[in-house]
Design a protein around this motif. Structure first.
Motif, PDB file in Angstrom:
ATOM      1  N   LEU A   1       0.836  -1.189   0.000  1.00 10.62           N
ATOM      2  CA  LEU A   1       0.000   0.000   0.000  1.00 10.62           C
ATOM      3  C   LEU A   1       0.876   1.245   0.000  1.00 10.62           C
ATOM      4  O   LEU A   1       1.974   1.238   0.535  1.00 10.62           O
ATOM      5  CB  LEU A   1      -0.896   0.022   1.235  1.00 10.62           C
ATOM      6  CG  LEU A   1      -1.942  -1.080   1.330  1.00 10.62           C
ATOM      7  CD1 LEU A   1      -2.671  -0.969   2.654  1.00 10.62           C
ATOM      8  CD2 LEU A   1      -2.911  -1.040   0.192  1.00 10.62           C
ATOM      9  N   VAL A   2       0.355   2.292  -0.600  1.00  9.24           N
ATOM     10  CA  VAL A   2       1.054   3.567  -0.644  1.00  9.24           C
ATOM     11  C   VAL A   2       0.363   4.502   0.348  1.00  9.24           C
ATOM     12  O   VAL A   2      -0.775   4.908   0.142  1.00  9.24           O
ATOM     13  CB  VAL A   2       1.023   4.158  -2.074  1.00  9.24           C
ATOM     14  CG1 VAL A   2       1.749   5.485  -2.111  1.00  9.24           C
ATOM     15  CG2 VAL A   2       1.633   3.193  -3.057  1.00  9.24           C
ATOM     16  N   ARG A   7      -6.780   7.348   1.487  1.00  4.83           N
ATOM     17  CA  ARG A   7      -7.690   8.379   2.005  1.00  4.83           C
ATOM     18  C   ARG A   7      -8.795   7.741   2.827  1.00  4.83           C
ATOM     19  O   ARG A   7      -9.241   6.636   2.525  1.00  4.83           O
ATOM     20  CB  ARG A   7      -8.318   9.155   0.845  1.00  4.83           C
ATOM     21  CG  ARG A   7      -7.312   9.931   0.014  1.00  4.83           C
ATOM     22  CD  ARG A   7      -7.973  10.733  -1.101  1.00  4.83           C
ATOM     23  NE  ARG A   7      -8.943  10.002  -1.904  1.00  4.83           N
ATOM     24  CZ  ARG A   7      -8.649   9.201  -2.939  1.00  4.83           C
ATOM     25  NH1 ARG A   7      -7.392   9.004  -3.271  1.00  4.83           N
ATOM     26  NH2 ARG A   7      -9.598   8.610  -3.635  1.00  4.83           N
ATOM     27  N   VAL A   8      -9.277   8.466   3.830  1.00  4.34           N
ATOM     28  CA  VAL A   8     -10.390   8.018   4.659  1.00  4.34           C
ATOM     29  C   VAL A   8     -11.431   9.121   4.687  1.00  4.34           C
ATOM     30  O   VAL A   8     -11.111  10.288   4.899  1.00  4.34           O
ATOM     31  CB  VAL A   8      -9.912   7.704   6.104  1.00  4.34           C
ATOM     32  CG1 VAL A   8     -11.085   7.304   6.978  1.00  4.34           C
ATOM     33  CG2 VAL A   8      -8.847   6.619   6.088  1.00  4.34           C
ATOM     34  N   ALA A  22       1.171  -0.151  -3.994  1.00  4.84           N
ATOM     35  CA  ALA A  22       2.543   0.307  -4.152  1.00  4.84           C
ATOM     36  C   ALA A  22       2.942   0.152  -5.620  1.00  4.84           C
ATOM     37  O   ALA A  22       2.409  -0.706  -6.328  1.00  4.84           O
ATOM     38  CB  ALA A  22       3.466  -0.509  -3.254  1.00  4.84           C
ATOM     39  N   PRO A  23       3.868   0.953  -6.108  1.00  3.96           N
ATOM     40  CA  PRO A  23       4.250   0.898  -7.529  1.00  3.96           C
ATOM     41  C   PRO A  23       4.687  -0.485  -8.011  1.00  3.96           C
ATOM     42  O   PRO A  23       4.454  -0.842  -9.148  1.00  3.96           O
ATOM     43  CB  PRO A  23       5.402   1.893  -7.621  1.00  3.96           C
ATOM     44  CG  PRO A  23       5.187   2.832  -6.494  1.00  3.96           C
ATOM     45  CD  PRO A  23       4.565   2.011  -5.392  1.00  3.96           C
ATOM     46  N   GLY A  24       5.271  -1.308  -7.181  1.00  2.00           N
ATOM     47  CA  GLY A  24       5.716  -2.639  -7.596  1.00  2.00           C
ATOM     48  C   GLY A  24       4.613  -3.672  -7.663  1.00  2.00           C
ATOM     49  O   GLY A  24       4.812  -4.763  -8.169  1.00  2.00           O
ATOM     50  N   TRP A  29      -6.890  -6.810  -7.050  1.00  2.59           N
ATOM     51  CA  TRP A  29      -7.024  -7.441  -5.750  1.00  2.59           C
ATOM     52  C   TRP A  29      -8.159  -8.445  -5.828  1.00  2.59           C
ATOM     53  O   TRP A  29      -9.200  -8.177  -6.420  1.00  2.59           O
ATOM     54  CB  TRP A  29      -7.321  -6.400  -4.675  1.00  2.59           C
ATOM     55  CG  TRP A  29      -6.126  -5.616  -4.238  1.00  2.59           C
ATOM     56  CD1 TRP A  29      -4.834  -6.025  -4.233  1.00  2.59           C
ATOM     57  CD2 TRP A  29      -6.116  -4.281  -3.736  1.00  2.59           C
ATOM     58  NE1 TRP A  29      -4.023  -5.034  -3.758  1.00  2.59           N
ATOM     59  CE2 TRP A  29      -4.785  -3.953  -3.437  1.00  2.59           C
ATOM     60  CE3 TRP A  29      -7.098  -3.338  -3.500  1.00  2.59           C
ATOM     61  CZ2 TRP A  29      -4.412  -2.721  -2.914  1.00  2.59           C
ATOM     62  CZ3 TRP A  29      -6.728  -2.111  -2.986  1.00  2.59           C
ATOM     63  CH2 TRP A  29      -5.402  -1.815  -2.688  1.00  2.59           C
ATOM     64  N   ASP A  30      -7.988  -9.625  -5.224  1.00  2.97           N
ATOM     65  CA  ASP A  30      -9.035 -10.639  -5.204  1.00  2.97           C
ATOM     66  C   ASP A  30     -10.000 -10.446  -4.045  1.00  2.97           C
ATOM     67  O   ASP A  30     -11.185 -10.716  -4.162  1.00  2.97           O
ATOM     68  CB  ASP A  30      -8.428 -12.039  -5.089  1.00  2.97           C
ATOM     69  CG  ASP A  30      -7.654 -12.427  -6.331  1.00  2.97           C
ATOM     70  OD1 ASP A  30      -8.080 -12.034  -7.435  1.00  2.97           O
ATOM     71  OD2 ASP A  30      -6.641 -13.126  -6.193  1.00  2.97           O
TER      72      ASP A  30
END
Length: 91
Positions: A1-2, A7-8, A22-24, A29-30
């Motif tokens: 995660l970045v 945001r919340v 994250a960029p990598g 997402w499952d």
């Protein structure tokens, strides 16, 4: 995660959390888990063709089904998913 992109948003009747990979990281997402603490998490699946097929396979044909029953199951294809709608095709 970045972290900076996460945001919340909380209101009287709703809470929304926006997560960014994250960029990598690559691919959809499952599933995700949520709860008050780590010992009481609930799992939810994102809508994808694989998750829909898996769910319907468990609902309509439990592990005791015959091979012929599996072959006759409907084909469900997820065509499009957006915040306000989802389009699926059933064959």
């Amino acid at each position: 995660l970045v972290s900076p992109e996460t945001r919340v948003s909380v209101s009287a009747h709703n809470a929304a959390i926006a997560l960014a990979k994250a960029p990598g990281s690559a691919g959809p997402w499952d599933k995700f888990c949520f709860g008050l603490d780590a010992s009481a998490l609930q799992e939810r699946l994102f809508v994808s063709e694989e998750n829909v097929d898996g769910f319907l396979g468990r609902v309509f044909c439990p592990s005791s089904c015959s091979q012929s029953a599996l072959a006759s199951q409907p084909l469900i294809e997820v065509l499009h998913v957006a915040e306000d709608r989802m389009q699926m095709r059933l064959q």
